[in-house]
Design a protein around this motif. Structure first.
Motif, PDB file in Angstrom:
ATOM      1  N   SER A   1      17.667 -23.934 -63.367  1.00 11.55           N
ATOM      2  CA  SER A   1      17.547 -22.708 -64.155  1.00 11.55           C
ATOM      3  C   SER A   1      16.711 -21.684 -63.403  1.00 11.55           C
ATOM      4  N   GLY A   2      16.758 -20.453 -63.894  1.00  9.15           N
ATOM      5  CA  GLY A   2      15.981 -19.404 -63.265  1.00  9.15           C
ATOM      6  C   GLY A   2      14.492 -19.673 -63.315  1.00  9.15           C
ATOM      7  N   GLN A   3      14.029 -20.297 -64.403  1.00  9.80           N
ATOM      8  CA  GLN A   3      12.611 -20.612 -64.520  1.00  9.80           C
ATOM      9  C   GLN A   3      12.176 -21.624 -63.466  1.00  9.80           C
ATOM     10  N   GLN A   4      13.018 -22.620 -63.199  1.00 14.90           N
ATOM     11  CA  GLN A   4      12.690 -23.610 -62.175  1.00 14.90           C
ATOM     12  C   GLN A   4      12.644 -22.973 -60.788  1.00 14.90           C
ATOM     13  N   ILE A   5      13.581 -22.083 -60.496  1.00 16.48           N
ATOM     14  CA  ILE A   5      13.563 -21.366 -59.213  1.00 16.48           C
ATOM     15  C   ILE A   5      12.298 -20.531 -59.090  1.00 16.48           C
ATOM     16  N   LEU A   6      11.916 -19.886 -60.189  1.00 19.11           N
ATOM     17  CA  LEU A   6      10.736 -19.040 -60.183  1.00 19.11           C
ATOM     18  C   LEU A   6       9.484 -19.859 -59.867  1.00 19.11           C
ATOM     19  N   ILE A   7       9.348 -20.994 -60.532  1.00 17.56           N
ATOM     20  CA  ILE A   7       8.178 -21.847 -60.305  1.00 17.56           C
ATOM     21  C   ILE A   7       8.180 -22.386 -58.873  1.00 17.56           C
ATOM     22  N   ALA A   8       9.348 -22.806 -58.396  1.00 16.80           N
ATOM     23  CA  ALA A   8       9.435 -23.357 -57.041  1.00 16.80           C
ATOM     24  C   ALA A   8       9.064 -22.314 -55.990  1.00 16.80           C
ATOM     25  N   THR A   9       9.526 -21.090 -56.151  1.00 16.86           N
ATOM     26  CA  THR A   9       9.215 -20.061 -55.151  1.00 16.86           C
ATOM     27  C   THR A   9       7.770 -19.583 -55.264  1.00 16.86           C
ATOM     28  N   ILE A  10       7.193 -19.644 -56.464  1.00 18.61           N
ATOM     29  CA  ILE A  10       5.759 -19.352 -56.578  1.00 18.61           C
ATOM     30  C   ILE A  10       4.953 -20.397 -55.806  1.00 18.61           C
ATOM     31  N   GLY A  11       5.331 -21.681 -55.983  1.00 20.29           N
ATOM     32  CA  GLY A  11       4.667 -22.730 -55.210  1.00 20.29           C
ATOM     33  C   GLY A  11       4.866 -22.548 -53.713  1.00 20.29           C
ATOM     34  N   LEU A  12       6.066 -22.127 -53.310  1.00 18.68           N
ATOM     35  CA  LEU A  12       6.325 -21.879 -51.890  1.00 18.68           C
ATOM     36  C   LEU A  12       5.477 -20.712 -51.378  1.00 18.68           C
ATOM     37  N   ALA A  13       5.299 -19.677 -52.220  1.00 11.15           N
ATOM     38  CA  ALA A  13       4.465 -18.542 -51.821  1.00 11.15           C
ATOM     39  C   ALA A  13       3.022 -18.981 -51.610  1.00 11.15           C
ATOM     40  N   ILE A  14       2.500 -19.837 -52.495  1.00  9.98           N
ATOM     41  CA  ILE A  14       1.133 -20.335 -52.337  1.00  9.98           C
ATOM     42  C   ILE A  14       1.020 -21.174 -51.058  1.00  9.98           C
ATOM     43  N   ALA A  15       2.018 -22.022 -50.827  1.00  7.94           N
ATOM     44  CA  ALA A  15       2.001 -22.857 -49.619  1.00  7.94           C
ATOM     45  C   ALA A  15       2.065 -22.005 -48.360  1.00  7.94           C
ATOM     46  N   MET A  16       2.898 -20.968 -48.360  1.00  5.90           N
ATOM     47  CA  MET A  16       2.997 -20.102 -47.177  1.00  5.90           C
ATOM     48  C   MET A  16       1.710 -19.320 -46.955  1.00  5.90           C
ATOM     49  N   SER A  17       1.063 -18.891 -48.035  1.00  6.12           N
ATOM     50  CA  SER A  17      -0.197 -18.175 -47.889  1.00  6.12           C
ATOM     51  C   SER A  17      -1.253 -19.063 -47.247  1.00  6.12           C
ATOM     52  N   GLU A  18      -1.315 -20.330 -47.682  1.00  3.22           N
ATOM     53  CA  GLU A  18      -2.257 -21.258 -47.072  1.00  3.22           C
ATOM     54  C   GLU A  18      -1.861 -21.573 -45.632  1.00  3.22           C
ATOM     55  N   TYR A  19      -0.578 -21.662 -45.391  1.00  2.00           N
ATOM     56  CA  TYR A  19      -0.070 -21.891 -44.036  1.00  2.00           C
ATOM     57  C   TYR A  19      -0.486 -20.756 -43.109  1.00  2.00           C
ATOM     58  N   LEU A  20      -0.398 -19.532 -43.586  1.00  2.00           N
ATOM     59  CA  LEU A  20      -0.812 -18.384 -42.779  1.00  2.00           C
ATOM     60  C   LEU A  20      -2.328 -18.360 -42.587  1.00  2.00           C
ATOM     61  N   ARG A  21      -3.064 -18.774 -43.620  1.00  2.00           N
ATOM     62  CA  ARG A  21      -4.519 -18.808 -43.485  1.00  2.00           C
ATOM     63  C   ARG A  21      -4.954 -19.805 -42.406  1.00  2.00           C
ATOM     64  N   LEU A  22      -4.294 -20.953 -42.392  1.00  2.00           N
ATOM     65  CA  LEU A  22      -4.624 -21.944 -41.376  1.00  2.00           C
ATOM     66  C   LEU A  22      -4.186 -21.497 -39.986  1.00  2.00           C
ATOM     67  N   ALA A  23      -3.103 -20.733 -39.922  1.00  2.00           N
ATOM     68  CA  ALA A  23      -2.582 -20.302 -38.624  1.00  2.00           C
ATOM     69  C   ALA A  23      -3.427 -19.198 -37.996  1.00  2.00           C
ATOM     70  N   GLN A  24      -3.868 -18.229 -38.800  1.00  2.00           N
ATOM     71  CA  GLN A  24      -4.586 -17.076 -38.244  1.00  2.00           C
ATOM     72  C   GLN A  24      -6.066 -17.079 -38.565  1.00  2.00           C
ATOM     73  N   GLY A  25      -6.509 -17.929 -39.496  1.00  2.00           N
ATOM     74  CA  GLY A  25      -7.902 -17.911 -39.886  1.00  2.00           C
ATOM     75  C   GLY A  25      -8.152 -16.847 -40.941  1.00  2.00           C
TER      76      GLY A  25
ATOM     77  N   ALA B   1       4.140 -11.060 -44.733  1.00  2.00           N
ATOM     78  CA  ALA B   1       2.884 -11.435 -44.078  1.00  2.00           C
ATOM     79  C   ALA B   1       3.128 -12.327 -42.869  1.00  2.00           C
ATOM     80  N   LEU B   2       4.133 -13.202 -42.968  1.00  2.00           N
ATOM     81  CA  LEU B   2       4.504 -14.033 -41.823  1.00  2.00           C
ATOM     82  C   LEU B   2       5.001 -13.173 -40.664  1.00  2.00           C
ATOM     83  N   GLY B   3       5.820 -12.178 -40.965  1.00  2.00           N
ATOM     84  CA  GLY B   3       6.286 -11.266 -39.922  1.00  2.00           C
ATOM     85  C   GLY B   3       5.145 -10.482 -39.294  1.00  2.00           C
ATOM     86  N   ALA B   4       4.140 -10.109 -40.119  1.00  2.00           N
ATOM     87  CA  ALA B   4       2.988  -9.390 -39.581  1.00  2.00           C
ATOM     88  C   ALA B   4       2.232 -10.247 -38.570  1.00  2.00           C
TER      89      ALA B   4
END
Length: 446
Positions: free
Chosen positions: A239-263, A184-187
């Protein structure tokens, strides 16, 4: 001679930019569809050529109307489109003139409201594709072939994202659940790249595509470098579970970042190079091929093949395989596992950016929240092919695209995504390592 090379190149590109038609295929089709109501019923319409109108943002079509009594008239229609502030939104038809005479506002309103828009089926297009000189094939084969051709861009998109998953998983054994957001960032970056090029004299559809890919890949790679340096490095021993949770949080943050950037509104690119090529027909149904979709599919498949060759035949590929097999032993031989992982994350995010451009160019645009479903399907493809294998993950992307095309052609399309996720559950139960991996996802503890 070298001093003259740059001015010559700029002049050539400027000349090419002047050859652009200035109107996309959707605008031209909408203008053609407005022609039949302006002529007697049963008149045969033959489009002669398209040119610019007498005022800015006006498209003029010159056509020939053949009446039932054999009389032919040469006529013209001018379609005026609204200007957009950023040059990227879809322009609306705001006025029509027939043979140089503007249509009254009331007539234009009824034409647009009740003929061009409010219809169960699209209005007839005088330049619609004909079935003459096309091979006839059975209807079932024609429909299946069209579904397969339409799934080509999806195969490239899923393959690129699945290869990104496999490239990082092969080194870390961890799943990064934010690659869809990188697409989505590339788009969004591709739209910004085209917007920056619109004001330049070298703005053409071809240079726009080059700018879209260049900006999207660079922006996605830069953000991927930041993710690898500031997120993944700090979780190397997690652990893999910690990586999973961290990247899920990063995905949510990036989605909000894109929402603020493009509206909240969708940013889209106008269609280019999408005049369909006729292949065959079954009655009135014509099998067509989108030339731009085919080129982008080959580009995506070429990137996947290049990544496979990078892993197999280059020095970095040998380092990647060494770290994937035994990180400690690779370090004893002078390989820096951290550097190998950082480069893998940057390459993976660049592939995601390329996938985002393909989504935007083929389907028009991609919202800030569109990366989740796309990334999840790509993860299914990576697991199907064997998530630790780059080549297997790429083949898994092709399989998912083919599966979706087959389902769409034979079964209810609204249940297609459910079937994809059900396929993932079946594979995880019976063969967690995927089609090309081991029967077990990890070695059994003895």
């Amino acid at each position: 001679m070298r001093a003259l090379l740059l001015p010559i190149l700029v002049a050539v590109l400027a000349a090419l930019s002047g050859c652009g038609e200035g109107f996309d295929t959707d605008q031209m089709r909408l203008c053609r569809q407005a022609i039949p109501p302006l002529n007697p019923t049963g008149a045969h319409i033959e489009i002669e050529r398209a040119t610019v109108g007498p005022v800015p943002r006006a498209l003029r079509l010159l056509y020939r109307a053949q009446l039932g009594d054999g009389v032919a008239r040469h006529r013209s229609i001018d379609c005026l489109f609204a200007a957009e502030s950023n040059g990227l939104g879809r322009p609306n038809l705001i006025g029509i003139a027939s043979d140089g005479r503007p249509m009254p506002d009331a007539s234009f309103y009824f034409l647009r409201r009740f003929y061009l828009e409010d219809r169960v089926e699209p209005p007839p297009d005088p330049a619609a594709l004909s079935t003459e000189d096309l091979p006839a094939i059975p209807s079932g084969l024609a429909y299946g072939l069209q579904q397969g051709l339409s799934s080509l861009p999806a195969a490239a998109i899923y393959g690129l994202l699945a290869a990104a998953y496999a490239l990082v998983y092969g080194l870390t054994g961890r799943i990064i659940l934010c690659f869809g957001e990188f697409a989505a960032l590339g788009a969004l970056a591709s739209v910004i790249g085209v917007a920056l090029l619109v004001s330049l004299p070298v703005s053409t559809p071809l240079t726009g595509l080059v700018a879209a890919f260049t900006v999207a890949i660079l922006v996605a790679a830069l953000h991927g470098f930041a993710m690898g340096r500031f997120v993944l490095r700090r979780l190397e021993r997690a652990s893999g579970q910690q990586i999973l949770i961290a990247t899920i949080g990063l995905a949510i943050a990036m989605s909000e970042y894109l929402r603020l950037a493009q509206g909240p509104q969708l940013r889209w690119l106008p269609p280019v190079f999408n005049t369909p090529l006729r292949l065959a027909h079954a009655g009135d149904f014509i099998v067509t091929l989108n030339p731009l979709a085919t080129v982008l599919t080959l580009l995506g498949l070429g990137a996947m093949l290049g990544l496979v060759q990078l892993i197999r035949r280059t020095a970095y590929g040998r380092a990647w395989r060494a770290v994937a097999q035994d990180e400690g032993t690779a370090a004893l031989f002078g390989i820096d596992p951290r550097a190998v992982r950082d480069i893998a994350v940057v390459i993976a995010c660049a592939l995601c950016g390329m996938a985002g451009v393909i989504v935007t160019v083929i389907y028009g645009g991609m919202g800030f929240a569109g990366g989740f479903t796309l990334g999840l399907k790509a993860l299914v493809a990576a697991i199907l092919g064997g998530i630790g294998s780059v080549s297997g993950a790429a083949l898994g992307g092709l399989f998912i695209a083919g599966f979706e095309a087959l389902w769409s052609a034979t079964l209810p399309i609204e249940q297609r995504d459910l079937a994809v996720y059900l396929l993932l559950a079946i594979v995880l139960i019976w063969r967690p390592g995927g089609f090309f991996g081991d029967a077990e996802l990890t070695p059994r503890q003895v």
